[in-house]
Design an enzyme around this catalytic site. Structure first.
Site, PDB file in Angstrom:
ATOM      1  N   ASP A  43       0.649  -1.056  -0.160  1.00 51.57           N
ATOM      2  CA  ASP A  43       0.110  -0.208   0.191  1.00 51.57           C
ATOM      3  C   ASP A  43       0.859   1.565  -0.009  1.00 51.57           C
ATOM      4  O   ASP A  43       1.268   1.355   0.743  1.00 51.57           O
ATOM      5  CB  ASP A  43      -0.966   0.068   1.580  1.00 51.57           C
ATOM      6  N   TYR A  48       2.651  10.413  -0.618  1.00 43.46           N
ATOM      7  CA  TYR A  48       3.616  10.058   0.618  1.00 43.46           C
ATOM      8  C   TYR A  48       4.872   9.845  -0.627  1.00 43.46           C
ATOM      9  O   TYR A  48       5.957   9.813   0.480  1.00 43.46           O
ATOM     10  CB  TYR A  48       3.412   7.837   0.734  1.00 43.46           C
ATOM     11  N   LYS A  77      -2.639   5.898  -3.772  1.00 46.88           N
ATOM     12  CA  LYS A  77      -4.465   6.840  -4.136  1.00 46.88           C
ATOM     13  C   LYS A  77      -4.393   8.236  -4.454  1.00 46.88           C
ATOM     14  O   LYS A  77      -2.877   8.625  -4.238  1.00 46.88           O
ATOM     15  CB  LYS A  77      -4.460   6.514  -2.127  1.00 46.88           C
ATOM     16  N   HIS A 110      -8.532   9.571  -1.195  1.00 53.11           N
ATOM     17  CA  HIS A 110      -7.077   9.347  -0.579  1.00 53.11           C
ATOM     18  C   HIS A 110      -8.095   9.937   1.266  1.00 53.11           C
ATOM     19  O   HIS A 110      -8.324   9.647   2.734  1.00 53.11           O
ATOM     20  CB  HIS A 110      -6.024  10.256  -0.605  1.00 53.11           C
TER      21      HIS A 110
END
Length: 288
Positions: A43, A48, A77, A110
């Protein structure tokens, strides 16, 4: 490894490996080691900043014969600014390109902000084209999830939300089960908040089974039918976290853990004005 069948028939591993807050320079090695340890659900997210490195770790594992692409379940996401329909499509295609993948197994909106309906139209189209096997949402409270299901022809397969011993989401789970949306837990260890790893109750339960507190928490989630994500950059901890399928918590243990519920987030409330303000400020900073 336990598996869960989603409402569109796609089957996913129940326990996965998350790369949130792993520095980009450490991500490829961490993902590779996680796959070697047995994780098949990986994931990440656009925000990120480590999608590319996640893809590099996956590529290495495939090239070395550790795993095939078909055995993996890869998630990313969509962040707030990417939500308009045209940007959502571009963002998914960018994620695929930087990760070196032909498709993603799961893609999530998200946060519950911005043009989530435009984003959803894009994800549905990408799912129909085969670029996304499953699609879902993240951090949507039950009321928003119900609204989203009611106003869309294709309902989410997943809602990834915070679930841990301090914030157990039992009522939310009932609503998600009613609407056929699978819960996936982020921060199952609450990042150690409230001294989770030294909690005497969880420690005592772990001692009974010769397991760590982390293993007890993950097993508790497995038995509730919740998909969970665990994170560590240490191979020995990765191996420990996935070693939870050789024991079962008793009903008494489950009840004792249920009594730990504080019924509040260990982090923040997505509906709190100051939190929404923070996300909006971060969104603008990201655009700059």
């Amino acid at each position: 490894m336990n598996t869960i069948e989603l409402n569109n028939g796609v089957v996913m591993p129940q326990l996965g490996y998350g790369v949130y807050q792993i520095p980009a320079e450490q991500t490829a090695e961490a993902v590779y080691q996680a796959i070697k340890a047995g994780y098949r659900l990986i994931d990440t997210a656009a925000v990120y900043g480590n999608e590319k490195e996640t893809g590099e770790g996956i590529k290495r594992a495939i090239e070395e014969g550790v795993v095939t692409r078909e055995e993996l379940f890869v998630t990313s996401k969509l962040f707030i600014l990417q939500a308009p329909e045209n940007r959502a499509k571009e963002t998914v295609e960018h994620s695929l390109k930087v990760m070196g993948l032909d498709y993603l197994d799961l893609y999530l909106i998200h946060q519950p902000y911005g043009d989530i309906y435009g984003a959803w139209r894009a994800l549905v189209a990408l799912q129909k084209s085969g670029k996304l096997r499953a699609i879902g949402i993240s951090n949507f409270k039950s009321a928003k999830m119900i609204e989203f299901v009611g106003l869309n022809e294709v309902k989410p397969q997943i809602n990834q939300i915070e679930v841990n011993p301090w914030y157990q989401r039992n009522v939310d789970q009932e609503w998600h089960e009613k609407y056929g949306v699978q819960i996936e837990a982020w921060a199952p260890f609450a990042e150690g908040r409230h001294e989770l790893f030294t909690n005497p109750i969880l420690t005592e339960i772990g001692q009974k089974y010769h397991k760590s507190v982390g293993q007890v928490v993950l097993r508790w989630l497995m038995q509730r039918g919740i998909v969970a994500l665990a994170k560590s950059v240490r191979p020995e901890r990765m191996a420990e976290n996935i070693d939870i399928f050789d024991f079962e918590l008793s009903s008494d243990d489950m009840e004792v853990i249920a009594n730990l519920d504080l019924r509040e987030s260990a982090f923040f409330d997505h509906d709190a004005p100051q939190q929404v303000e923070w996300f909006m400020q971060r969104m603008l900073a990201t655009e700059e």
